[in-house]
Scaffold this active site. Structure first.
Site, short mmCIF file in Angstrom:
data_model
loop_
_atom_site.label_atom_id
_atom_site.label_comp_id
_atom_site.label_asym_id
_atom_site.label_seq_id
_atom_site.Cartn_x
_atom_site.Cartn_y
_atom_site.Cartn_z
CD GLU A 169 -3.77 -2.80 11.95
OE1 GLU A 169 -2.78 -3.04 12.67
OE2 GLU A 169 -3.70 -2.66 10.71
CD GLU A 196 2.24 -4.88 11.64
OE1 GLU A 196 2.45 -3.77 11.12
OE2 GLU A 196 1.41 -5.69 11.19
#
Ligand code: ZN
Length: 372
Positions: free
Chosen positions: A331, A165
């Site tokens: 997120e 990520e």
């Protein structure tokens, strides 16, 4: 034609690269063997050659549901990463592109290298942050933490527990640049009210190894917060021990989500110690963040967890419960934001940096409501 992934954060296996119109590739698994989805490789000798790259084990990745609607990124200067035509058919990911350069890099998202990480902490140090090594990773790398500000409240911001990520560390770059900007009055006010403890990369080993989620010992760090160990999750143990020493008044853990095309916050709603105070602070934080950067939103996110018992192995739930404080997971999308799309780059380093800078407005909205 040459395909290579033998570099920082590289990940691909070549099945057959003899035909540019059907280059057969596979993603390599993380240590631990239970995750894969990150890819990053270079193809050389392909100027003006129409390429079709087929990642044959896409259906076996950690989040196969993420592939529909996903477009891979590519770059010929390793600076600008643009989206390329990508389809998901028959369990395989198919990328088609004709490069206008001899060599081209493809990746799951714009990579954030270990070299750049070192530049990030060095720049932060030059701009006034204190740089401390909290511990060593499984592969022997330094686990870096930056301390900024001198206020009484303790705000922890960590990123990249899941190394694939990479947008999480791009976010960090924007966040730190603004926090350390001596001409930014809001940053100065926040630094007088709080001390920021920042871990820009929780999982440098996984980052360099080209993992999606695990560290070098095969541990998913965001399932280690209840009982971290020196052998399996020294990264989490070092940070949690440091948190125990400083106390925590707010914790933000920055991630990316493979499936959802939105920026959103997931809270600690399911924990036994969830309070009305936490709910109000979280709502205030999110409302201010949405105003500061419309790429953030509050409509879409994970389904509410209220009825289920919280998983206390996550950073957010463990820290909220442990310190009776506001703790959240941020997120960001791998794809793009559905409400505010940008077709050439999709969600990108530049936008992640802006979102990181904008979080200061959200911190400002809640800071007086945090203890003490
Ligand atoms: Zn994550």
């Amino acid at each position: 034609m040459h395909v290579s992934a033998a570099f920082d954060s590289g990940n691909i296996e070549v099945v057959d690269a003899s035909d540019p119109s059907a280059v057969r590739l596979r993603i390599r698994k993380d240590a631990g063997g239970d995750h894969m989805q990150w890819f990053h490789f270079r193809i050389s000798g392909v100027r003006d050659v129409p390429l079709t790259l087929v990642i044959e084990n896409a259906k076996d990745c950690s989040y196969p549901e993420a592939w529909p609607g996903y477009q891979a990124v590519a770059s010929t200067d390793r600076d600008t990463w643009f989206r390329v035509d990508t389809t998901y058919e028959g369990g395989a990911l198919r990328i088609t592109h004709t490069p206008d350069a001899d060599a081209i890099w493809f990746a799951y998202f714009a990579p954030y290298s270990h070299e750049r990480h070192q530049d990030l902490v060095a720049d932060a140090q030059s701009a006034g942050a204190r740089l401390e090594v909290l511990g060593r990773t499984v592969d022997g790398r330094d686990l870096d933490a930056l301390t900024v500000g001198e206020g009484p409240r303790a705000i922890w911001v960590i990123a990249r527990q899941h190394p694939g990520e990479s947008m999480a560390e791009w976010w960090m770059e924007g966040f730190l640049a603004r926090l350390l900007d001596a001409d930014d009055a809001l940053a100065r006010r926040l630094k007088s009210k709080a001390t920021f403890h920042v871990v820009p990369n929780m999982n440098p080993d996984g980052s360099v190894r080209g993992h999606l989620r695990n560290n070098a010992a095969g541990a998913n760090l965001n399932r280690e917060w209840e009982t971290p160990t020196v052998e399996r999750s020294p990264e989490v143990k070092a940070v949690r021990d440091a948190m125990d020493a400083t106390g925590v008044d707010l914790c933000l853990d920055v991630h990316g989500d493979e499936e959802l095309p939105y920026n959103f916050v997931a809270g600690a709603e399911g924990i036994p110690g969830w309070t009305e105070r936490m709910a109000t602070l979280q709502k205030t934080f999110c409302a201010a963040y949405e105003v500061a950067d419309p790429d953030f939103q509050t409509v879409h996110g994970y389904p509410d967890d209220h009825s289920t018992r919280a998983n206390m192995t996550l950073c957010t739930t463990q820290i909220a419960q442990r310190f009776d404080c506001l703790a959240m997971t941020l997120e960001q999308p791998f794809k793009d934001t559905a409400d505010t799309p940008e077709l050439i780059h999709g969600w990108s380093p530049e936008r992640a940096k802006r979102l990181g800078a904008a979080v200061l407005d959200a911190f400002a909205a809640v800071i007086d409501g945090l203890r003490p």
